[in-house]
Each structure stands twice: as C-alpha cells, then as structure tokens.
Write a protein that holds these residues in place. Structure first.
Motif, PDB file in Angstrom:
ATOM      1  N   ASP A 152       0.854  -1.189   0.000  1.00 13.19           N
ATOM      2  CA  ASP A 152       0.000   0.000   0.000  1.00 13.19           C
ATOM      3  C   ASP A 152       0.891   1.242   0.000  1.00 13.19           C
ATOM      4  N   GLU A 153       0.838   1.984  -1.115  1.00 14.00           N
ATOM      5  CA  GLU A 153       1.725   3.142  -1.236  1.00 14.00           C
ATOM      6  C   GLU A 153       1.334   4.285  -0.302  1.00 14.00           C
ATOM      7  N   SER A 154       0.121   4.222   0.244  1.00  6.18           N
ATOM      8  CA  SER A 154      -0.265   5.268   1.202  1.00  6.18           C
ATOM      9  C   SER A 154       0.489   5.131   2.521  1.00  6.18           C
ATOM     10  N   THR A 155       1.108   3.963   2.747  1.00  8.03           N
ATOM     11  CA  THR A 155       1.893   3.769   3.974  1.00  8.03           C
ATOM     12  C   THR A 155       3.372   4.081   3.765  1.00  8.03           C
ATOM     13  N   MET A 156       3.770   4.436   2.528  1.00  9.63           N
ATOM     14  CA  MET A 156       5.170   4.761   2.254  1.00  9.63           C
ATOM     15  C   MET A 156       5.474   6.198   2.686  1.00  9.63           C
ATOM     16  N   SER A 157       6.697   6.406   3.117  1.00  5.20           N
ATOM     17  CA  SER A 157       7.094   7.751   3.546  1.00  5.20           C
ATOM     18  C   SER A 157       8.565   7.984   3.239  1.00  5.20           C
ATOM     19  N   LYS A 160       2.195 -11.594  12.944  1.00  9.62           N
ATOM     20  CA  LYS A 160       0.844 -11.630  13.481  1.00  9.62           C
ATOM     21  C   LYS A 160       0.290 -13.046  13.319  1.00  9.62           C
ATOM     22  N   SER A 161      -0.901 -13.288  13.851  1.00  8.14           N
ATOM     23  CA  SER A 161      -1.476 -14.635  13.790  1.00  8.14           C
ATOM     24  C   SER A 161      -1.836 -15.055  12.374  1.00  8.14           C
ATOM     25  N   ASP A 162      -2.193 -14.110  11.514  1.00 10.27           N
ATOM     26  CA  ASP A 162      -2.641 -14.450  10.166  1.00 10.27           C
ATOM     27  C   ASP A 162      -1.847 -13.768   9.067  1.00 10.27           C
ATOM     28  N   LYS A 163      -0.779 -13.033   9.431  1.00 12.89           N
ATOM     29  CA  LYS A 163      -0.026 -12.305   8.407  1.00 12.89           C
ATOM     30  C   LYS A 163       1.351 -11.924   8.932  1.00 12.89           C
ATOM     31  N   ILE A 164       2.195 -11.526   7.980  1.00 16.16           N
ATOM     32  CA  ILE A 164       3.516 -10.989   8.300  1.00 16.16           C
ATOM     33  C   ILE A 164       3.551  -9.551   7.790  1.00 16.16           C
ATOM     34  N   ILE A 165       3.956  -8.624   8.646  1.00 19.00           N
ATOM     35  CA  ILE A 165       4.083  -7.223   8.247  1.00 19.00           C
ATOM     36  C   ILE A 165       5.572  -6.912   8.130  1.00 19.00           C
ATOM     37  N   CYS A 166       5.989  -6.590   6.922  1.00 18.87           N
ATOM     38  CA  CYS A 166       7.404  -6.322   6.655  1.00 18.87           C
ATOM     39  C   CYS A 166       7.605  -4.832   6.392  1.00 18.87           C
ATOM     40  N   THR A 167       8.523  -4.237   7.123  1.00 16.52           N
ATOM     41  CA  THR A 167       8.912  -2.847   6.906  1.00 16.52           C
ATOM     42  C   THR A 167      10.308  -2.826   6.303  1.00 16.52           C
ATOM     43  N   VAL A 168      10.434  -2.163   5.151  1.00 16.96           N
ATOM     44  CA  VAL A 168      11.724  -2.090   4.465  1.00 16.96           C
ATOM     45  C   VAL A 168      12.250  -0.664   4.594  1.00 16.96           C
ATOM     46  N   ILE A 169      13.433  -0.525   5.144  1.00 13.39           N
ATOM     47  CA  ILE A 169      14.070   0.779   5.342  1.00 13.39           C
ATOM     48  C   ILE A 169      15.224   0.889   4.354  1.00 13.39           C
ATOM     49  N   ILE A 170      15.146   1.914   3.483  1.00 12.04           N
ATOM     50  CA  ILE A 170      16.099   2.038   2.382  1.00 12.04           C
ATOM     51  C   ILE A 170      16.835   3.372   2.494  1.00 12.04           C
ATOM     52  N   PRO A 171      18.147   3.367   2.689  1.00  5.33           N
ATOM     53  CA  PRO A 171      18.921   4.627   2.691  1.00  5.33           C
ATOM     54  C   PRO A 171      18.919   5.251   1.293  1.00  5.33           C
ATOM     55  N   LEU A 172      18.832   6.607   1.235  1.00  7.31           N
ATOM     56  CA  LEU A 172      18.777   7.317  -0.037  1.00  7.31           C
ATOM     57  C   LEU A 172      19.986   8.217  -0.217  1.00  7.31           C
ATOM     58  N   ASN A 173      20.331   8.424  -1.489  1.00  7.95           N
ATOM     59  CA  ASN A 173      21.301   9.475  -1.790  1.00  7.95           C
ATOM     60  C   ASN A 173      20.676  10.836  -1.474  1.00  7.95           C
ATOM     61  N   LYS A 174      21.471  11.845  -1.315  1.00  6.69           N
ATOM     62  CA  LYS A 174      20.978  13.123  -0.800  1.00  6.69           C
ATOM     63  C   LYS A 174      19.993  13.812  -1.735  1.00  6.69           C
ATOM     64  N   THR A 175      20.240  13.763  -3.027  1.00  6.48           N
ATOM     65  CA  THR A 175      19.403  14.536  -3.946  1.00  6.48           C
ATOM     66  C   THR A 175      18.520  13.678  -4.847  1.00  6.48           C
ATOM     67  N   LEU A 209      15.974   8.669   4.059  1.00  2.00           N
ATOM     68  CA  LEU A 209      15.437   7.302   4.086  1.00  2.00           C
ATOM     69  C   LEU A 209      14.137   7.217   3.290  1.00  2.00           C
ATOM     70  N   PHE A 210      13.939   6.043   2.678  1.00  2.00           N
ATOM     71  CA  PHE A 210      12.657   5.717   2.038  1.00  2.00           C
ATOM     72  C   PHE A 210      12.112   4.497   2.781  1.00  2.00           C
ATOM     73  N   ILE A 211      10.897   4.599   3.295  1.00  2.00           N
ATOM     74  CA  ILE A 211      10.323   3.533   4.128  1.00  2.00           C
ATOM     75  C   ILE A 211       9.031   3.042   3.481  1.00  2.00           C
ATOM     76  N   MET A 212       8.928   1.713   3.320  1.00  2.00           N
ATOM     77  CA  MET A 212       7.710   1.112   2.762  1.00  2.00           C
ATOM     78  C   MET A 212       7.329  -0.119   3.577  1.00  2.00           C
ATOM     79  N   LYS A 213       6.039  -0.454   3.547  1.00  2.00           N
ATOM     80  CA  LYS A 213       5.528  -1.629   4.249  1.00  2.00           C
ATOM     81  C   LYS A 213       4.741  -2.505   3.280  1.00  2.00           C
ATOM     82  N   TYR A 214       4.876  -3.808   3.456  1.00  2.00           N
ATOM     83  CA  TYR A 214       4.010  -4.729   2.709  1.00  2.00           C
ATOM     84  C   TYR A 214       3.548  -5.845   3.647  1.00  2.00           C
ATOM     85  N   VAL A 215       2.378  -6.394   3.321  1.00  2.00           N
ATOM     86  CA  VAL A 215       1.731  -7.395   4.174  1.00  2.00           C
ATOM     87  C   VAL A 215       1.653  -8.720   3.415  1.00  2.00           C
ATOM     88  N   VAL A 216       2.082  -9.811   4.064  1.00  2.00           N
ATOM     89  CA  VAL A 216       2.061 -11.150   3.470  1.00  2.00           C
ATOM     90  C   VAL A 216       1.069 -12.012   4.245  1.00  2.00           C
TER      91      VAL A 216
END
Length: 754
Positions: free
Chosen positions: A589-594, A692-707, A647-654
């Motif tokens: 869900d891209e609405s959870t990306m920051s 979680k009991s019915d899913k895995i929530i994965c948060t990916v933290i990605i370092p970014l170049n400055k510009t 940083l670029f942070i995204m989450k996905y649910v499995v």
C-alpha cells in the motif's frame, strides 16, 4: 541416438510407450517399429495386436483339424478359443497373444511326431521354442513341462524331442537366473467360473489319460496348465481356457450319440421314443459350462467399456469439451470406462489405467514414486501429507499396501514447543533412487531422505533436524502397518502378518519406541542436530522384474505430452489437490510509504498524485516520487526538492493462509508455497519483520542518496497488478486447470505446466 531418416524419434516414442508396463524392449517391438516408420505409431501397435489376435483361432483350427479331421469340431474349438482370448485384447498382454498363437502349432508338431510323421517337425519344435523369446519367457516353463511329460509317456521318442527340450530348458534356466524363482498365491475365488472349469477339465483329463493313452496330447495339457501356469500370471488363465477348448472339442464328438429317436408300434399306433445316453451327458454338460464361461469372460471384458443410457449424453459432452481442450499430438488421460468412447469419438490418443498402467496410476495417485523389483514407494508431498511415504510390496501379482507414514501425525518439538510438520514442505529434490523432502518450521529445518535400494527390498528413511541456537529438538513418527502387527526383534522390530518387515532404528540421540497393535511409534531427541535413520527390509516382497526408476507426476505429464485429464471420482481424490489456483503473495500500500528528508518525515501521498495504468507520480513540497512497473520489476525514482533525502520507508503485508515457509534477510525475501517460491529482491535496504497470527508485516528501510536515487524491487515467479495506489503481487499454484464437472461423475482438467 543417431539413426537415419527420423528413426530416432520413433524409437524414443516406442520406448516411452512401452516403459510404463514392459520395462524392457524385446524383439516383438521390431515389427511395430518398422510399421510405425511409415504409419501412425499408436495405430500401428493396435493394428499388430489385432492381427496377431486374429491368428489365435486359426492356429487352434489347424491343431484340432490335425487331431480329429472334423471341421465342425475344429470350428467349435476356434470359436471357444476366440471368446476366451478376449483377455488379450489389451496391448499390455501382447506376450500372451504370441504364446496363444505358437502353442497350438507346437502341439500340432508334437502330435505329428507322436503319429510317426516326418522328422522335419523336430526342427519345427526347436524353432517354436526359440520363438518364445518374442513373448514372456514364462512360457518356457509350460513348453518344458509338456515335453517332459511327453518323453515320460513315450520314451522311444526321446532323441526326437531332445533338441527342443534342451532349448526350452535353456531358456527356462535363463529366465530363472535373470528373474529368480517366483511363487504366487493361487487365485482361490470360488465364484470365478474359470477356476471351476479348470478343475473339471483337469479331473476329466487325468481320467481320460489313464483310460486311453491314444488321446494323451488332448487330455494331459489341461493338467499341466494348472500346475505350470496358475501361480504365474492372471492373463495365463485365458491361455489355459484356450487350450482346454481342445478337450471340449473332443468331448463335443460325443454329441451325435447323446440323443436317439426311435419309432415303435403299439396296438397299431406309431409312437416316437427318445433314448438318452446318460454316459454321454457329462461331456455335454462340460461343453455347456465351457461355453458359459467363455461368454462370462467376454461379458467381463466388455463391461469395462459398457455405458448406461444416462451416460450417453455425458460421453458426448465430455468428448466435445476434450476435443476443444486437447492440443494436436497430445494425450488424454481418462478412466478405463471412457477411454474407448473418447478415443473413438474424438480421434485423440488416450491413456487409461485398464489392468494396471504404472505411469497413469502415478499421475492420478501420487506426486513422486520410487520403484524397484520388490517395492513401490509413494510420496504425495507437497500436495498432501497423507503418504509420506506409503510403501507397497509386490506379492507376485500386485503391489499391495504394507507400511505408511502420514505427516499429519508426525510431531516435532523445539524448546518445549510442539509442532506438526504437515503442510510445511518447502522443496523436494530427486537424485537417482533418492527423494529428498525439505520442511521449514519456526526455528527448525528438517531434511527427509527416502533412499530405495536398487536391487533389494530395502528402504531407508532418514530425518535430519537442525534447530537454531543448539536448542533441544525431538521428533515423534507413527509408522502404520496395513496387514501386520509389530513385535520386538533382536535386531529391532518385526511387522508380522501378510507382510514380514524388519525395522532397524538408529539415532545420534535418545530413542524411545512404543507398539500399539498395527502402529509403531518412534521417538528420538537430541540437542542442536538430530539424525534419525529408519531402515525397512521387506522379506515378503517378491521379484517383479521391474527396472528401478523414480517418477514425478509433473515430469510424466510433460514427457507423455498430456494436455487433458478426464478424472473419475476416484482419480479426482488426488488430482483435485493439484488444481491450479491464484493466491495473493503480498500487498504493498503506497499510502503507507514515507520519505525522511531533512527534518521532515512525510508520507509520499501527502501532496499531489497522478496515476496511470503502470505509472504514479507523487509530489510534495520536499520531494517527488515516480513509480513505474517494468515487466516483473517495480521501480521508484525519488528526487529532492527543498530538503536532503535520507530514508525511504515502505511496508508490505504477506498473508499466511497459503504460505508454507519464508526467509527474510536484509534486502531479500523468499516465500515458499505448495509447488513454487516467490522471491523479492530490493536493490538496497533492510527488513524489519512483525509477526501476526494471520499475516507478516514487513517494513523495508532504504537509505537514499541526498538529492536523487532509484530503488527497484525485482519479483520472480509472480505477477504484479495495480489498483489505485495499492500494488498486489499474486501467483498461480498447482498445474491442473479445472474446466468443468460433468454429471457429478467426471471432472475435466486442462494441464498447464510451468
């Protein structure tokens, strides 16, 4: 192969065709080979079998005419032989057809020598003995028995019979050395008229032999056939009836004097009287029984293709659907009751399990099959934990259930936590006669190795358990015996009953065993790594002369070029587990990306959004994010506006509903399903995982170049779809597309191999 004008392709096809039920290529295939070069090879085999089958009554007619010089008796014998030989119509029994043709000619030559005819028939006997190489060498037992009895009764013919006797005994010894001496249980089904008529013919044959040596060749044959052929194979029973028809024809010669009519005068009135000779009643009854038995055999064979009125429309519907689904030059698998109809109505090539076809049975009942001359090992993982494995033992006629392990009952313990291994298979690996199954559980991996001996009835099953952090690990395995009870033995355990199995257990840890009637429960525990080895030796197994091999359902479907399966209810019990279905792997869900830029931690959807089919542009005051779908990759381009990117942070649910195992490490995530795994590789970054009991929530933290920076996510074995700003990754598991059900009796599948 490097054969001229395309012969190599035909040889490969013939080897593939024969492999399921012959396991060797004998000289009879040469005739099929040459004909198939200039004609359709499947039709060639059917044509040759049909032509050979038509020769059976001709050879019987020649034999009987030599004996009686009576066309009626010869015709009656040919008719009976034709009806009994219906058991040979299946091409798997082609060896029986060859024997049924050669044996009457063999007896004719023997009768010529018996009557003092020319010595040329000595050569004829030798040639026929050598021609048995075109059939099952088991026929040599019969020829040797006939020649031996003949010499015992007619010693003066010894030197005339000796050359053919040497050849037949030589071939018999060769068969015994190459295959081994086999014993089998007699088919004591008292409701079977074949057994009834066999006993009657043998009894009458012995009586007539003692009474008159002049009809030796007619009467001794049924007795020899019972002794020599009953323990060997089912289809030889039909051969027995063909030759016993010679006795029936002899008995038929009594019919003329059975009933006589007389005219007498009493008090001037003409009275007609019938005189019935009761001494000739028994032969007439025997003839009627033989005819009834032949009709019974024919009816049994025809019933395998019989349909009821309500099935007529069903067959038509199935044929119409199959015609549309099946690709040219491919095969269709059906039940035996439908095969002839579908083949006739569609013109397609059909495989079925009539009699017992090893390859078709494998496809419709198990995922993997290991087999040697003694035992058959079925493994239904990863489709089902029911047979993990099931062992079947050859009893001289069939492979019968002996031992089974069900993964649903196998428990493992890690640090006082008990888990069931069913449904946790993540991979399988085949090497020679070894099948390796990998299981993945929390804090534990298991490797199971099933190793089948190549030339002995021995199966080794080894479990290797690896626990994280050197934790205490244990396993509990119930072993069930179908037809035996377990008992303690000096070397281990014995399963005693119809089957006799020795079980030897070894482990690097503590072993504990419990016997519960037909179940042996094996438990073992150790610290860190546990290795448990269970060796099964099946003493009751007999040699079937099958070449050792290992089958995979998916490989068989591919090699046989099967495009469609019409499954009966019984076949569908397993095939439904291979049904193709789409499952969700994850949702992004891209609405959870920051993005963290400067001192601001801001969602990428906080500003303006522009969406198209495969592209999205998110604009805020501090950055711009552009997302594109390129094949099986998701690419994000992040560009700074008024801040420094960090940083670029995204989450996905499995979801866990279909997931069997997963491995998440730094920038890579692998998810295992029933018959494939899906891999996600991020160009950089690392994972943080929440369970979680019915899913895995994965948060990916990605370092970014400055510009400015580019982030890619590569996906394998899955498809990507987009709905608004939600990205879904999904895949297909299974390889049988269910098309439809017809009359609740049959299910039609389209084979879709990856």
């Amino acid at each position: 192969m490097n054969l001229p004008i395309g012969f190599d392709d035909y040889v490969k096809q013939l080897i593939l065709l024969i492999n399921g039920y012959r396991y060797s290529l004998n000289p009879i295939i040469l005739s099929i080979f040459f004909l198939s070069r200039f004609y359709d090879w499947v039709a060639s085999i059917k044509l040759i079998v049909a032509l050979a089958y038509s020769l059976i009554p001709i050879s019987i007619f020649i034999y009987m005419y030599e004996l009686f010089r009576d066309r009626f008796i010869s015709f009656l014998s040919s008719l009976l032989a034709l009806m009994f030989a219906v058991a040979f119509l299946n091409s798997k029994y082609f060896e029986g057809v060859v024997v049924a043709i050669l044996l009457p000619i063999f007896l004719t030559f023997l009768y010529k020598l018996y009557s003092g005819e020319r010595q040329l028939y000595i050569i004829g006997l030798v040639v026929i003995c050598m021609l048995t190489l075109l059939s099952e060498l088991k026929a040599c037992y019969l020829l040797s028995a006939i020649l031996t009895v003949f010499i015992i009764c007619k010693r003066e013919k010894l030197f005339k019979i000796l050359p053919s006797l040497i050849v037949s005994y030589g071939l018999m010894i060769h068969h015994m050395v190459s295959v081994g001496i086999q014993f089998s249980y007699l088919p004591m089904d008292l409701t079977n008229p074949i057994l009834f008529i066999a006993i009657i013919c043998a009894t009458v044959g012995f009586y007539l032999t003692v009474k008159s040596r002049e009809i030796l060749l007619l009467t001794i044959i049924p007795a020899i056939l019972i002794i020599a052929l009953f323990p060997i194979a089912n289809y030889f029973l039909a051969l027995f009836n063909i030759l016993s028809s010679s006795l029936a024809s002899f008995l038929a010669s009594f019919y003329r004097g059975f009933v006589k009519s007389y005219k007498v005068m009493e008090d001037g009135v003409e009275i007609r009287e019938l005189a019935i000779n009761l001494n000739k009643l028994i032969p007439i009854v025997l003839i009627l029984i033989l005819i009834a038995t032949s009709i019974h055999n024919t009816r049994i064979f025809i019933e395998s293709y019989q349909t009821f009125p309500w099935m007529s429309l069903t067959i038509y519907d199935i044929s119409s659907i199959v015609t549309c689904l099946a690709s040219p030059n491919s095969y269709v698998i059906t039940s035996s009751s439908l095969s002839a109809w579908i083949e006739g109505l569609t013109g397609l090539r059909v495989l079925n399990n009539y009699g017992y076809d090893l390859e078709v049975d494998t496809i419709t009942s198990t995922n993997y099959r290991l087999i040697n001359s003694y035992i058959m090992v079925d493994e239904t993982n990863p489709a089902s934990p029911a047979y993990a494995p099931r062992v079947r033992v050859y009893d001289g006629e069939y492979y019968l259930n002996s031992i089974v392990i069900n993964d649903s009952n196998v428990l493992v313990t890690v640090s006082n936590t008990t888990l069931n291994i069913a449904g946790h298979v993540i991979n399988t690996y085949v090497n020679s006669l070894n099948l390796t199954v990998f299981y993945g559980l929390p804090s534990l991996t298991i490797k199971k190795i099933e190793a089948l001996s190549r030339d002995s009835p021995i199966l080794n099953i080894t479990y290797i358990l690896n626990a994280e952090g050197n934790a205490q690990v244990g396993i509990r395995i119930p072993i069930y015996a179908y037809n035996a009870l377990f008992a303690v033995d000096d070397d281990g355990f014995l399963a005693i009953g119809r089957d006799r199995v020795r079980i030897i257990i070894k482990s690097n840890g503590v072993i504990d065993t419990t016997i519960l009637n037909k179940t042996l429960v094996v438990s073992s525990s150790s610290k860190g790594v546990l290795k448990l080895d269970i060796m099964f030796t099946f003493f009751s197994a007999k040699n079937s002369n099958i070449q050792p091999c290992i089958y995979s359902t998916m490989d068989l479907l591919r090699n046989l070029n099967v495009s469609c399966i019409v499954a009966s209810r019984r076949m569908n019990n397993f095939l439904s587990l291979l049904q193709r279905e789409e499952i969700a792997v994850l949702e992004l869900d891209e609405s959870t990306m920051s993005v963290l830029g400067g001192q601001y931690f801001q969602p990428i959807t906080a500003g303006n959004t522009t969406l198209t089919n495969t592209t999205a542009i998110y604009e805020t005051n501090n950055f711009i994010v552009c997302r594109r779908i390129l094949g099986n990759s998701i690419v994000y381009e992040v560009e700074s506006r008024n801040s420094t990117l960090r940083l670029f942070i995204m989450k996905y649910v499995v979801p866990l509903s279909n997931l069997r195992w997963w491995l998440i490490n730094e920038n890579k995530a692998v998810f295992w399903y029933k018959d494939l795994n899906v891999t996600l590789i991020f160009s950089k970054g690392f994972h943080d995982v929440e369970y979680k009991s019915d899913k895995i929530i994965c948060t990916v933290i990605i370092p970014l170049n400055k510009t400015k920076d580019v982030i890619s996510i590569d996906v394998t074995n899955a498809n990507i779809s987009i709905s608004s700003n939600i990205i879904q990754i999904h895949t297909m598991i299974g390889f049988l597309n269910k098309i439809t059900e017809v009359s609740k009796e049959f299910t039609i599948y389209k084979v879709s191999l990856k």
